[in-house]
Motif scaffolding. Structure first.
Motif, short mmCIF file in Angstrom:
data_model
loop_
_atom_site.label_atom_id
_atom_site.label_comp_id
_atom_site.label_asym_id
_atom_site.label_seq_id
_atom_site.Cartn_x
_atom_site.Cartn_y
_atom_site.Cartn_z
N UNK A 130 39.38 30.69 80.56
CA UNK A 130 40.43 30.14 79.79
C UNK A 130 40.47 30.57 78.34
N UNK A 131 39.64 31.41 77.98
CA UNK A 131 39.75 31.72 76.51
C UNK A 131 40.29 32.98 76.72
N UNK A 132 41.38 33.18 76.61
CA UNK A 132 42.20 34.32 76.88
C UNK A 132 42.88 34.99 75.54
N UNK A 133 42.61 34.32 74.50
CA UNK A 133 43.30 35.22 73.16
C UNK A 133 41.98 35.82 72.63
N UNK A 149 38.71 50.31 73.71
CA UNK A 149 39.20 48.88 73.38
C UNK A 149 40.58 48.74 73.81
N UNK A 150 41.42 49.47 73.79
CA UNK A 150 42.87 49.23 74.23
C UNK A 150 42.69 49.01 75.80
N UNK A 151 41.79 49.68 76.47
CA UNK A 151 41.81 49.55 77.96
C UNK A 151 41.32 47.90 78.27
N UNK A 152 40.72 47.26 77.26
CA UNK A 152 40.49 45.81 77.64
C UNK A 152 41.79 44.79 77.05
N UNK A 153 42.60 45.48 76.56
CA UNK A 153 44.06 44.99 75.79
C UNK A 153 43.69 43.89 75.13
N UNK A 154 42.99 43.60 73.91
CA UNK A 154 42.69 42.51 73.31
C UNK A 154 44.13 42.09 72.56
N UNK A 155 44.42 40.76 72.25
CA UNK A 155 45.68 40.28 71.59
C UNK A 155 45.78 41.06 70.21
N UNK A 156 44.57 41.19 69.56
CA UNK A 156 44.56 41.43 68.22
C UNK A 156 43.42 42.45 67.85
N UNK A 157 43.47 43.39 66.89
CA UNK A 157 42.49 44.21 66.66
C UNK A 157 42.51 44.15 65.02
N UNK A 158 41.52 43.96 64.49
CA UNK A 158 41.31 44.05 62.72
C UNK A 158 40.48 45.44 62.68
N UNK A 186 34.27 40.12 77.91
CA UNK A 186 35.84 39.75 77.54
C UNK A 186 36.15 39.17 79.06
N UNK A 187 35.94 39.84 80.06
CA UNK A 187 36.22 39.21 81.34
C UNK A 187 36.02 37.79 81.53
N UNK A 225 37.19 26.06 72.90
CA UNK A 225 37.41 27.28 72.18
C UNK A 225 38.59 27.89 72.96
N UNK A 226 39.45 28.27 72.05
CA UNK A 226 40.61 29.10 72.73
C UNK A 226 40.94 30.46 72.16
N UNK A 227 40.18 30.99 71.03
CA UNK A 227 40.20 32.32 70.67
C UNK A 227 38.69 32.80 70.19
N UNK A 228 38.49 33.94 70.84
CA UNK A 228 37.10 34.57 70.61
C UNK A 228 37.42 36.00 69.72
N UNK A 229 36.65 36.34 68.77
CA UNK A 229 36.67 37.50 67.98
C UNK A 229 35.45 38.27 68.23
#
Length: 444
Positions: free
Chosen positions: A198-201, A225-234, A191-192, A160-164
């Motif tokens: 290695x699931x960084x996205x 949420x921003x404090x956790x700095x996700x790559x994307x937000x929907x 998240x951490x 797995x490379x991305x987690x939503x």
């Protein structure tokens, strides 16, 4: 003026246009036999995407509009997995060879209701029946409330490379009102842990329009949420349809914000995310500048599919599991929604397709226009029509609503190039609907 436009164009019944035509236009005319024929016609060397639907959760969130069921036992999950493995085998028998796979998405429901050892077994089956590329993106949707350390290790081992991650809101009052109590500390911990393995996205889902939500609580949740700095937000708007989703009857309708309040919440979240350095993608996604979505949008290759915005360029999506939607060259197919019906088809040794849609030449050109509007907030109708060998005059001439949208300043039209004014992107669905020939043509 903004309130006037919201009341005129923000119709909750408008589709989100993740696909076109939309699911209500599907019919049983397209069934298992048709799906099998379409699968056999797939090009052997063209990469495909896989979507696997897991229809189980350990707790039911009252806002959810997806087909899921409650389970606290592994027995129904393992029964489902047995049927899913059989479906994968049935699909593999139809396609020309082990098709190359570039993208996989596990959705639901909660895919991590699958036990770790069973999840690894499922991945083995998929890799045996399909040819995964070395760079394949494998993504999964997570409810952090049920993610264990063993499951995180399993996801790493599975590639797995991305987690939503479902967040929705960090406001405790809002969380209790929708049966989704989830602390900031728990979310940050998951998240951490994912990043350490290695699931960084990381993607986050946020909702506005929930009961008791305010602009302030939406902004506070976005900042958390921003404090956790996700790559994307929907950032989605809650759709209250209790006549369709019985679980939503648990929600206090009197605590729901009206259209104007919903728009204010959406705008406040967008402003907060953009101010923090995220780029707005289409209608409701936000991404860091180096994320694939932002790069795809810059290159003009952003796509819209049943999962939302995507950088995936595959023409084919194979849907697996109850209710899963597939996109094949000739049209769309959807599996049986009810798990019992799905199992019945599999036991009979046939594909579980219950309905679908066979695309016409006109559907394809309208779909291309709608996709570009939803992705780029503009569409060059003559150019798109030329690429499809289609006359643009009927589309531009028959879209009566375009004139109304132009008069209200929502769009600008110049020689068939339609541009949506940035400040009115919140009604982009109404612009897309101008090209939807399947919708009721009554005026707004």
């Amino acid at each position: 003026m903004r309130t006037f436009l919201l009341n005129k164009y923000c119709d909750a019944r408008l589709p989100w246009y993740t696909i076109y035509p939309t699911v209500p236009d599907f019919s049983a005319v397209v069934g298992a036999k048709t799906c099998g024929t379409w699968l056999r016609r797939l090009p052997a060397h063209e990469p495909v995407s896989l979507y696997i639907h897991v229809p189980f959760c350990h707790a039911i969130c009252w806002y959810c509009g997806f087909p899921t069921s409650l389970t606290r036992s592994q027995r129904p999950v393992r029964n489902y997995l047995a049927a899913l493995r059989d479906e994968i085998g049935l699909v593999a028998e139809q396609v020309p060879r082990a098709l190359p796979v570039s993208d996989v998405h596990f959705g639901g429901g909660t895919p991590t209701t699958i036990a770790p050892s069973d999840f690894l077994g499922l991945m083995e089956v998929l890799r045996h029946c399909f040819a995964f590329s070395k760079s394949a993106t494998i993504a999964i949707e997570l409810d952090p409330r049920g993610v264990t350390a063993e499951m995180v290790e399993t996801l790493q081992a599975a590639g797995i490379s991305r987690a939503s991650i479902g967040v929705q809101s960090f406001d405790p009052v809002v969380q209790r009102s929708v049966n989704r109590v989830q602390s900031e500390e728990l979310t940050a911990s998951v998240v951490e842990s994912l990043r350490q393995h290695g699931i960084s996205r990381i993607n986050f889902d946020l909702l506005f329009g929930l009961p008791h939500q305010t602009v302030r609580s939406c902004v506070d949740s976005a900042r958390t949420a921003l404090a956790m700095r996700p790559d994307r937000l929907a950032v989605f708007g809650y759709a209250h349809v209790p006549s369709y989703m019985k679980r939503q009857r648990q929600i206090d309708e009197t605590a729901l914000p009206d259209n104007v309040a919903r728009a204010e919440q959406a705008a406040a979240i967008a402003d907060t995310l953009v101010s923090a350095g995220y780029r707005q993608i289409g209608l409701d996604h936000f991404a860091l500048p180096n994320d694939e979505l932002e790069l795809a949008q810059k290159a003009g290759r952003l796509r819209r599919n049943s999962l939302g915005y995507s950088a995936d360029t595959c023409k084919t999506v194979i849907g697996l599991g109850p209710s899963a939607i597939g996109r094949l060259r000739e049209g769309y197919v959807q599996n049986e929604i009810a798990t019992a019906s799905y199992h019945q088809h599999i036991r009979a040794g046939r594909l579980p397709t219950s309905k679908g849609y066979c695309l016409t030449a006109e559907d394809r050109v309208r779909a291309a226009i709608i996709e570009r509007l939803m992705c780029d907030l503009q569409a060059d109708v003559p150019a798109i029509c030329a690429a499809h060998g289609f006359d643009p005059v009927p589309l531009l001439g028959s879209a009566d609503r375009l004139g109304m949208l132009a008069e209200d300043g929502i769009v600008e039209i110049e020689e068939g190039l339609i541009r949506v004014n940035q400040e009115h992107r919140f009604v982009i669905r109404a612009v897309a609907a101008a090209f939807d020939t399947h919708r009721d043509r009554a005026p707004y």
